[in-house]
Write a protein that holds these residues in place. Structure first.
Motif, PDB file in Angstrom:
ATOM      1  N   ARG A   8      49.630  54.577  31.040  1.00  0.00           N
ATOM      2  CA  ARG A   8      48.522  53.635  31.133  1.00  0.00           C
ATOM      3  C   ARG A   8      48.168  53.193  32.561  1.00  0.00           C
ATOM      4  NH1 ARG A   8      47.035  49.011  27.025  1.00  0.00           N
ATOM      5  NH2 ARG A   8      45.483  47.834  28.228  1.00  0.00           N
ATOM      6  N   PRO A   9      49.141  52.946  33.460  1.00  0.00           N
ATOM      7  CA  PRO A   9      48.743  52.539  34.811  1.00  0.00           C
ATOM      8  C   PRO A   9      47.868  53.562  35.530  1.00  0.00           C
ATOM      9  CG  PRO A   9      51.059  52.053  34.453  1.00  0.00           C
ATOM     10  CD  PRO A   9      50.611  52.889  33.289  1.00  0.00           C
TER      11      PRO A   9
ATOM     12  N   ARG B 129      53.949  46.253  32.112  1.00  0.00           N
ATOM     13  CA  ARG B 129      54.044  46.865  30.776  1.00  0.00           C
ATOM     14  C   ARG B 129      54.951  48.099  30.811  1.00  0.00           C
ATOM     15  NH1 ARG B 129      47.765  46.080  29.908  1.00  0.00           N
ATOM     16  NH2 ARG B 129      47.693  44.817  28.006  1.00  0.00           N
ATOM     17  N   LEU B 130      54.743  48.949  31.817  1.00  0.00           N
ATOM     18  CA  LEU B 130      55.560  50.158  31.945  1.00  0.00           C
ATOM     19  C   LEU B 130      57.035  49.801  32.060  1.00  0.00           C
ATOM     20  CD1 LEU B 130      55.792  53.264  32.473  1.00  0.00           C
ATOM     21  CD2 LEU B 130      55.534  52.731  34.899  1.00  0.00           C
ATOM     22  N   HIS B 131      57.353  48.842  32.902  1.00  0.00           N
ATOM     23  CA  HIS B 131      58.754  48.467  33.095  1.00  0.00           C
ATOM     24  C   HIS B 131      59.355  47.864  31.829  1.00  0.00           C
ATOM     25  CE1 HIS B 131      57.802  48.178  37.679  1.00  0.00           C
ATOM     26  NE2 HIS B 131      58.020  49.419  37.282  1.00  0.00           N
ATOM     27  N   LEU B 132      58.554  47.140  31.051  1.00  0.00           N
ATOM     28  CA  LEU B 132      59.047  46.625  29.773  1.00  0.00           C
ATOM     29  C   LEU B 132      59.392  47.771  28.828  1.00  0.00           C
ATOM     30  CD1 LEU B 132      59.556  44.206  27.906  1.00  0.00           C
ATOM     31  CD2 LEU B 132      57.133  44.297  27.256  1.00  0.00           C
ATOM     32  N   GLY B 133      58.568  48.813  28.824  1.00  0.00           N
ATOM     33  CA  GLY B 133      58.877  49.986  28.008  1.00  0.00           C
ATOM     34  C   GLY B 133      60.152  50.671  28.451  1.00  0.00           C
ATOM     35  N   TYR B 134      60.363  50.775  29.765  1.00  0.00           N
ATOM     36  CA  TYR B 134      61.619  51.335  30.264  1.00  0.00           C
ATOM     37  C   TYR B 134      62.818  50.553  29.722  1.00  0.00           C
ATOM     38  CZ  TYR B 134      59.245  54.091  33.968  1.00  0.00           C
ATOM     39  OH  TYR B 134      58.480  54.992  34.667  1.00  0.00           O
TER      40      TYR B 134
ATOM     41  N   VAL C 287      40.446  51.343  24.060  1.00  0.00           N
ATOM     42  CA  VAL C 287      40.193  52.697  24.568  1.00  0.00           C
ATOM     43  C   VAL C 287      41.268  53.090  25.583  1.00  0.00           C
ATOM     44  CG1 VAL C 287      38.618  54.085  25.958  1.00  0.00           C
ATOM     45  CG2 VAL C 287      37.720  52.670  24.112  1.00  0.00           C
ATOM     46  N   ILE C 288      41.569  52.188  26.512  1.00  0.00           N
ATOM     47  CA  ILE C 288      42.574  52.492  27.532  1.00  0.00           C
ATOM     48  C   ILE C 288      43.943  52.709  26.897  1.00  0.00           C
ATOM     49  CG2 ILE C 288      43.750  51.621  29.581  1.00  0.00           C
ATOM     50  CD1 ILE C 288      41.177  50.025  30.194  1.00  0.00           C
ATOM     51  N   ALA C 289      44.295  51.856  25.923  1.00  0.00           N
ATOM     52  CA  ALA C 289      45.591  51.991  25.267  1.00  0.00           C
ATOM     53  C   ALA C 289      45.706  53.313  24.524  1.00  0.00           C
ATOM     54  CB  ALA C 289      45.815  50.816  24.305  1.00  0.00           C
TER      55      ALA C 289
END
Length: 445
Positions: A311-312, A278-283, A338-340
């Motif tokens: 998030r990670p 997910r993080l890399h997709l945001g990058y 909640v996490i998001a």
């Protein structure tokens, strides 16, 4: 409430979750002050076993011992000691309601005192946050020593001329503040290595230490194989294995993941890989906008920041705490919400504290105040103050959703996890506020 013992490997979703999983999102912000029950306190943690010191890549995981974070109730944060300017009155003030105190294990009784600026840095006026105790200096020093030793000697994470910046990042203070429930320094180090590796990749691939949006997708994909290993033929396996040592981000990812998977269960490791994807997709989304010189709509920017965010880090709070939230419970939509929300709120904290730093960087650096100013035609000051409101709305939604979930499904493992995530949110703000080496506030008040 008795200690439930280690989380079982098999499905252990409580029967109550069959019903709560169909409810969707929690009630809105209006219900936040409506007297939700606090997350119950848990018993003191048992002694934790030491972690392995010489892990092997992707070795079989070991079931962590259980650690429980005791809850310390404290009154809601009081208003600042001086009257706010009219433009700030609508966003000043802390959380309220009976359901909030138990969410914050890192609070101390002094949290009810007026939130005067700390000696080490000023909190953003009007920003909804919760003061935390100063991180244990003994742990901070030891984590700082170990992470630098790892970065320099084990993985060669940065060249010598970056040493001041690495030291100024204060990873020890950061991770100790975010993980007050970690039973040992070794547990804190799990998160600290991953955080160091993530930031090295961001600097080297995306940001101002040689990063570029051009070709970013290929670099990220190859680096991701250090977290999610390549399964290929015998002919090409050696080339891939050698590539994991070819640059600092891949060396950092590979080593940090080695340590992590030795302590995490398979589901915890897979959860982390998913959130890193997910993080890399945001990058990649941010890089695409940079290449096309596109300033996104505010909602589009917030969508990108839900992926390119912290998030990670809170998602591994149970691994660092020495226990496991079962996979089928972690995957419930209400838990994911909640996490998001925690990740989204903490990431806007970064936008706000790094605002002046990013203005000084070359080119247009997207952050929430910049996007609001551009898309909604506001002055820099008004856009910044509106970004504070956006953060506060996200924080209230996070706290509301967490308290609602705790009331509807009081599973001991889930309550423990929610306290850990809330502690991460508070520790993240504390680090941003006090890291004056990196951050300073704009002159808007």
């Amino acid at each position: 409430m008795s200690d439930p013992g280690p989380s079982p490997r098999q499905s252990s979703l409580p029967a109550a979750a069959v019903h709560f999983g169909t409810h969707g999102h929690g009630r809105g912000v209006d219900a936040f002050g409506g007297g939700r029950p606090a997350i119950p306190a848990a018993p003191a943690p048992p002694p934790a076993r030491p972690l392995p010191q010489a892990p092997a890549l992707f070795a079989a995981p070991v079931l962590p011992s259980v650690s429980v974070l005791p809850s310390v109730s404290a009154p809601a944060e009081a208003a600042p000691p001086t009257a706010p300017a009219p433009a700030l009155r609508r966003i000043l003030g802390g959380p309220s309601g009976l359901g909030t105190a138990g969410l914050y294990p890192a609070r101390r009784e002094e949290a009810s005192a007026p939130s005067t600026p700390a000696a080490a840095g000023h909190a953003i006026p009007g920003l909804l946050h919760h003061p935390v105790p100063e991180p244990d200096p003994v742990r901070v020093e030891e984590v700082g020593r170990r992470i630098k030793e790892w970065a320099v000697d084990e993985v060669r994470l940065f060249p010598p001329d970056w040493e001041d910046q690495f030291d100024g990042f204060s990873l020890g203070r950061y991770m100790v503040a975010c993980h007050p429930d970690a039973p040992t320094v070794d547990h804190v180090m799990i998160a600290t290595r991953l955080m160091a590796a993530e930031n090295a990749l961001d600097d080297c691939y995306c940001e101002d230490h040689g990063g570029s949006p051009v070709g970013l997708g290929g670099r990220l994909l190859l680096a991701h194989t250090a977290l999610d290993p390549l399964h290929t033929t015998a002919e090409y396996q050696p080339e891939w294995a050698e590539s994991l040592h070819s640059d600092a981000p891949r060396r950092g990812y590979r080593s940090a993941m080695e340590y992590f998977v030795r302590e995490a269960s398979p589901s915890q490791a897979d959860r982390y890989r998913h959130d890193m994807a997910r993080l890399h997709l945001g990058y990649l989304a941010e890089a695409a906008w940079a290449q096309t010189e596109y300033v996104p709509q505010v909602w589009e920017y917030l969508a990108m920041r839900q992926f390119n965010n912290f998030r990670p880090c809170p998602t591994i709070t149970d691994t660092v705490g020495g226990y496991e939230l079962p996979a089928d419970l972690h995957a419930q939509p209400a838990v994911q919400r909640v996490i998001a929300l925690a990740g989204n709120a903490t990431t806007i904290v970064n936008d706000l504290y790094s605002y002046t730093k990013e203005l000084d960087a070359p080119g247009l650096h997207l952050n929430l105040p910049v996007v609001i100013a551009e898309r909604e035609g506001l002055s820099a000051r008004d856009a910044y103050l509106k970004a504070v409101e956006v953060h506060n709305d996200l924080m209230r939604s996070f706290e509301d959703a967490a308290a609602d979930l705790a009331a509807r499904l009081p599973d001991p493992g889930l309550l423990r996890f929610l306290r850990g995530v809330a502690a991460w949110v508070d520790g993240n703000h504390h680090w941003h506020q006090t890291n004056t080496y990196r951050y300073s506030l704009p002159d808007f008040w």
